[in-house]
Design a protein around this motif. Structure first.
Motif, short mmCIF file in Angstrom:
data_model
loop_
_atom_site.label_atom_id
_atom_site.label_comp_id
_atom_site.label_asym_id
_atom_site.label_seq_id
_atom_site.Cartn_x
_atom_site.Cartn_y
_atom_site.Cartn_z
N SER A 34 25.66 21.11 -33.00
CA SER A 34 26.31 21.34 -31.71
C SER A 34 26.86 22.76 -31.67
O SER A 34 27.60 23.16 -32.58
N ASN A 44 28.91 25.75 -29.25
CA ASN A 44 29.67 26.03 -28.03
C ASN A 44 29.08 27.24 -27.34
O ASN A 44 28.09 27.81 -27.80
N ASN A 45 29.68 27.67 -26.23
CA ASN A 45 29.10 28.77 -25.45
C ASN A 45 29.28 30.14 -26.13
O ASN A 45 28.81 31.14 -25.61
N LYS A 46 29.93 30.19 -27.29
CA LYS A 46 30.04 31.42 -28.06
C LYS A 46 29.01 31.45 -29.19
O LYS A 46 28.96 32.39 -29.98
N SER A 87 30.21 23.62 -33.25
CA SER A 87 31.41 23.00 -32.72
C SER A 87 31.28 21.48 -32.69
O SER A 87 30.24 20.95 -32.32
N ASN A 107 34.08 19.87 -31.26
CA ASN A 107 35.15 19.60 -30.31
C ASN A 107 34.58 18.86 -29.10
O ASN A 107 33.75 19.40 -28.37
N GLU A 149 34.84 20.58 -25.49
CA GLU A 149 34.12 21.82 -25.21
C GLU A 149 32.75 21.53 -24.61
O GLU A 149 32.12 20.54 -24.96
N GLU A 150 32.31 22.43 -23.72
CA GLU A 150 30.92 22.37 -23.29
C GLU A 150 30.08 22.85 -24.46
O GLU A 150 30.41 23.84 -25.10
N LYS A 151 29.00 22.15 -24.74
CA LYS A 151 28.18 22.56 -25.88
C LYS A 151 26.72 22.17 -25.67
O LYS A 151 26.40 21.35 -24.83
#
Length: 128
Positions: free
Chosen positions: A87, A89-91, A95, A97, A100-102
């Motif tokens: 997974s 994240n947008n960075k 992630s 979490n 969070e969007e992922k």
């Protein structure tokens, strides 16, 4: 272990309908797709599509039909395998979490391949 079959479809993306035809060939026989990832292999338009399909009474027939489809070079069943998921994240960081969007990427890990090309089959053991 997976609940279905892991597939790698290799074919030429000549028009936007290629992915649609792959999915339609499976859905025509009521074979559900759990997830799908695709990538371009070369500049000539050769793509690899990785997917997991649910096991059912029509799964074998759908795989054979897929191997005979225009623009499909081969369909490979990735056997004795499992799926590892990551997974991000947008960075671009891994992630877990839930808030969070992922994006989740599924990576198949396997040790044997059974391939089909125009109805002909072959088998490869990667550990032997």
């Amino acid at each position: 272990m997976t609940q279905g079959r892991l597939l790698r479809v290799t074919g030429y993306y000549r028009d936007p309908g290629f992915l649609e035809r792959v999915m339609g060939t499976l859905r025509k026989l009521w074979v559900d797709v759990e997830w799908i990832n695709a990538r371009r292999v070369n500049e000539e338009g050769l793509y690899e599509i990785y997917m997991e399909v649910k096991e059912g009474k029509n799964t074998n027939l759908a795989i054979l039909n897929l191997s005979k489809m225009v623009d499909v070079e081969k369909v490979e069943v990735l056997e004795e395998g499992k799926v590892v998921s990551y997974s991000f994240n947008n960075k671009g960081e891994i992630s877990d979490n839930p808030d969070e969007e992922k994006m989740i990427v599924y990576v198949p890990v396997y040790s044997k391949i059974t391939g089909y090309s125009w109805g002909e089959s072959y088998s490869k053991d990667l550990h032997g």
